[in-house]
Design a protein around this motif. Structure first.
Motif, PDB file in Angstrom:
ATOM      1  N   GLN A 188      68.619  17.445 -78.659  1.00  0.00           N
ATOM      2  CA  GLN A 188      69.615  16.414 -78.700  1.00  0.00           C
ATOM      3  C   GLN A 188      70.694  16.950 -79.867  1.00  0.00           C
ATOM      4  N   LEU A 189      70.136  17.607 -80.812  1.00  0.00           N
ATOM      5  CA  LEU A 189      71.099  18.037 -82.091  1.00  0.00           C
ATOM      6  C   LEU A 189      71.525  19.376 -81.767  1.00  0.00           C
ATOM      7  N   GLY A 190      71.475  19.882 -80.576  1.00  0.00           N
ATOM      8  CA  GLY A 190      72.036  21.390 -80.046  1.00  0.00           C
ATOM      9  C   GLY A 190      71.260  22.508 -80.586  1.00  0.00           C
ATOM     10  N   HIS A 191      69.902  22.579 -80.585  1.00  0.00           N
ATOM     11  CA  HIS A 191      69.161  23.737 -80.959  1.00  0.00           C
ATOM     12  C   HIS A 191      68.480  24.069 -79.752  1.00  0.00           C
ATOM     13  N   ASP A 192      68.925  24.562 -78.897  1.00  0.00           N
ATOM     14  CA  ASP A 192      68.410  24.869 -77.519  1.00  0.00           C
ATOM     15  C   ASP A 192      67.316  25.989 -77.468  1.00  0.00           C
ATOM     16  N   ARG A 193      67.448  26.752 -78.153  1.00  0.00           N
ATOM     17  CA  ARG A 193      66.189  27.816 -78.340  1.00  0.00           C
ATOM     18  C   ARG A 193      65.169  27.052 -79.058  1.00  0.00           C
ATOM     19  N   LEU A 194      65.168  26.588 -80.046  1.00  0.00           N
ATOM     20  CA  LEU A 194      64.324  25.926 -80.841  1.00  0.00           C
ATOM     21  C   LEU A 194      63.560  25.054 -79.904  1.00  0.00           C
ATOM     22  N   HIS A 195      64.311  24.054 -79.207  1.00  0.00           N
ATOM     23  CA  HIS A 195      63.573  23.353 -78.629  1.00  0.00           C
ATOM     24  C   HIS A 195      62.768  23.839 -77.285  1.00  0.00           C
ATOM     25  N   GLN A 196      63.282  24.931 -76.910  1.00  0.00           N
ATOM     26  CA  GLN A 196      62.476  25.745 -75.775  1.00  0.00           C
ATOM     27  C   GLN A 196      61.308  26.205 -76.408  1.00  0.00           C
ATOM     28  N   THR A 197      61.461  26.792 -77.473  1.00  0.00           N
ATOM     29  CA  THR A 197      60.141  27.261 -78.185  1.00  0.00           C
ATOM     30  C   THR A 197      59.165  26.363 -78.525  1.00  0.00           C
ATOM     31  N   LEU A 198      59.688  25.150 -78.940  1.00  0.00           N
ATOM     32  CA  LEU A 198      58.484  24.160 -79.275  1.00  0.00           C
ATOM     33  C   LEU A 198      58.179  23.545 -77.833  1.00  0.00           C
ATOM     34  N   ALA A 199      58.865  23.402 -76.980  1.00  0.00           N
ATOM     35  CA  ALA A 199      58.320  22.815 -75.712  1.00  0.00           C
ATOM     36  C   ALA A 199      57.258  23.888 -75.166  1.00  0.00           C
ATOM     37  N   MET A 200      57.704  25.023 -74.975  1.00  0.00           N
ATOM     38  CA  MET A 200      56.613  26.120 -74.575  1.00  0.00           C
ATOM     39  C   MET A 200      55.333  26.057 -75.440  1.00  0.00           C
ATOM     40  N   TRP A 201      55.466  26.118 -76.630  1.00  0.00           N
ATOM     41  CA  TRP A 201      54.389  26.380 -77.477  1.00  0.00           C
ATOM     42  C   TRP A 201      53.544  25.024 -77.493  1.00  0.00           C
ATOM     43  N   PHE A 202      53.945  23.882 -77.087  1.00  0.00           N
ATOM     44  CA  PHE A 202      53.241  22.823 -77.004  1.00  0.00           C
ATOM     45  C   PHE A 202      52.315  23.015 -75.711  1.00  0.00           C
ATOM     46  N   ASP A 203      53.057  23.551 -74.489  1.00  0.00           N
ATOM     47  CA  ASP A 203      52.518  23.845 -73.205  1.00  0.00           C
ATOM     48  C   ASP A 203      51.278  24.652 -73.513  1.00  0.00           C
ATOM     49  N   VAL A 204      51.431  25.638 -74.299  1.00  0.00           N
ATOM     50  CA  VAL A 204      50.293  26.696 -74.557  1.00  0.00           C
ATOM     51  C   VAL A 204      49.225  25.981 -75.447  1.00  0.00           C
ATOM     52  N   PHE A 205      49.501  25.060 -76.374  1.00  0.00           N
ATOM     53  CA  PHE A 205      48.401  24.410 -77.211  1.00  0.00           C
ATOM     54  C   PHE A 205      47.785  23.575 -76.058  1.00  0.00           C
ATOM     55  N   ARG A 206      48.614  22.842 -75.225  1.00  0.00           N
ATOM     56  CA  ARG A 206      47.731  21.803 -74.439  1.00  0.00           C
ATOM     57  C   ARG A 206      46.988  22.481 -73.498  1.00  0.00           C
ATOM     58  N   GLU A 207      47.288  23.775 -73.033  1.00  0.00           N
ATOM     59  CA  GLU A 207      46.428  24.315 -71.957  1.00  0.00           C
ATOM     60  C   GLU A 207      45.184  24.916 -72.563  1.00  0.00           C
ATOM     61  N   SER A 208      45.479  25.522 -73.795  1.00  0.00           N
ATOM     62  CA  SER A 208      44.228  26.018 -74.479  1.00  0.00           C
ATOM     63  C   SER A 208      43.271  25.013 -74.987  1.00  0.00           C
ATOM     64  N   TYR A 209      43.839  23.708 -75.368  1.00  0.00           N
ATOM     65  CA  TYR A 209      43.080  22.695 -75.726  1.00  0.00           C
ATOM     66  C   TYR A 209      42.354  22.101 -74.662  1.00  0.00           C
ATOM     67  N   LEU A 210      42.595  22.002 -73.480  1.00  0.00           N
ATOM     68  CA  LEU A 210      42.340  21.417 -72.138  1.00  0.00           C
ATOM     69  C   LEU A 210      41.061  22.688 -71.836  1.00  0.00           C
ATOM     70  N   ASN A 211      41.370  23.643 -71.966  1.00  0.00           N
ATOM     71  CA  ASN A 211      40.332  24.808 -71.715  1.00  0.00           C
ATOM     72  C   ASN A 211      39.202  24.605 -72.796  1.00  0.00           C
ATOM     73  N   SER A 212      39.517  24.158 -73.913  1.00  0.00           N
ATOM     74  CA  SER A 212      38.263  23.974 -74.989  1.00  0.00           C
ATOM     75  C   SER A 212      37.554  22.759 -74.697  1.00  0.00           C
ATOM     76  N   LYS A 213      37.902  21.686 -73.900  1.00  0.00           N
ATOM     77  CA  LYS A 213      37.057  20.695 -73.607  1.00  0.00           C
ATOM     78  C   LYS A 213      35.953  21.165 -72.542  1.00  0.00           C
ATOM     79  N   THR A 214      34.738  20.699 -73.137  1.00  0.00           N
ATOM     80  CA  THR A 214      33.550  21.285 -72.337  1.00  0.00           C
ATOM     81  C   THR A 214      33.541  20.585 -70.897  1.00  0.00           C
ATOM     82  N   ARG A 215      34.139  19.278 -70.920  1.00  0.00           N
ATOM     83  CA  ARG A 215      34.150  18.542 -69.342  1.00  0.00           C
ATOM     84  C   ARG A 215      35.119  19.172 -68.456  1.00  0.00           C
ATOM     85  N   ASN A 216      35.940  19.981 -69.015  1.00  0.00           N
ATOM     86  CA  ASN A 216      37.034  20.446 -68.057  1.00  0.00           C
ATOM     87  C   ASN A 216      36.463  21.809 -67.598  1.00  0.00           C
TER      88      ASN A 216
END
Ligand SMILES: [Zn+2]
Length: 237
Positions: A188-216
């Motif tokens: 919203q504040l015009g930092h597209d690259r930073l937006h992209q970096t954080l959005a993708m970094w979040f996806d990476v974290f979520r993916e690894s986090y779900l992989n870490s769950k024993t039930r998954n």
């Protein structure tokens, strides 16, 4: 902050997921540690993360992902009555324009609201975005019961932007994580690259986090990590 809080703790910490042996820094299982893939931090904005007491210990906490992407990033444990002096100094630092991120419908004094089309260029100083990291209930408490935040301008995420984002999202979770809120605010504040970096970094974290769950069931192809690394190779992050 995590270590400090651990030392203060009087009872052993046994949250859900504490059986998994985690990397102390990125909080995913050792075998999925993401530390070597840390993004290169941006200097376009500054961030102050106010963390509720419970949130620090949650391995699922996403506030720390924001700190990974921004160079001038600060995290403090929230306190109603004893705010840390370093935090108060930061709010008064003439280099920064402090801005609280919070939904506009819960802001009583509407004169505090920043126009929804404002970008960082509209501020004379570097925005210091204050993010309240905790459950919705805790965030509301932090917003309402912190006299040192009372006079600061408030930025709310555009509802259209949120609903667009929600439509693209793959899970059914109805609430945005703190890192997702931050990534939308950056956009919203015009930092597209930073937006992209954080959005993708979040996806990476979520993916690894779900992989870490024993039930998954593990997905060892790690598509989010692959996408992130290739975007980084192409220098688009
Ligand atoms: Zn790690």
């Amino acid at each position: 902050m995590y270590q400090q809080r651990l030392e203060r703790s009087t009872k052993p910490f046994n949250a859900r997921g504490s059986k998994v042996s985690r990397c102390q820094y990125c909080q995913v299982a050792q075998q999925d540690c993401l530390c070597e893939h840390q993004p290169s931090p941006s200097d376009e904005v500054a961030v102050l993360l106010l963390v509720s007491d419970n949130e620090v210990f949650k391995p699922s906490n996403t506030g720390r992902l924001i700190l990974d992407t921004v160079e001038e990033a600060f995290a403090f444990q929230w306190s109603r009555t004893e705010p840390e002096q370093d935090m108060l100094d930061l709010l008064n630092d003439p280099r920064y324009q402090p801005i609280v991120v919070f939904p506009d419908q819960y802001v009583e004094d509407k004169t505090r609201l920043i126009a929804s089309d404002a970008t960082s260029k509209d501020f004379q100083r570097k925005p210091l975005l204050i993010l309240l990291d905790g459950s919705w209930r805790e965030a509301r408490r932090m917003f309402n019961k912190s006299p040192y935040l009372n006079a600061l301008p408030v930025l709310s995420i555009n509802p259209d932007q949120v609903s667009q984002y929600m439509m693209r999202r793959s899970d059914n979770e109805k609430h945005l994580a703190t890192a997702e809120v931050a990534s939308l605010v950056f956009q919203q504040l015009g930092h597209d690259r930073l937006h992209q970096t954080l959005a993708m970094w979040f996806d990476v974290f979520r993916e690894s986090y779900l992989n870490s769950k024993t039930r998954n069931r593990r997905d060892d192809t790690k598509p989010a990590l692959k996408a992130y690394l290739s975007a980084r190779n192409e220098k688009s992050l």
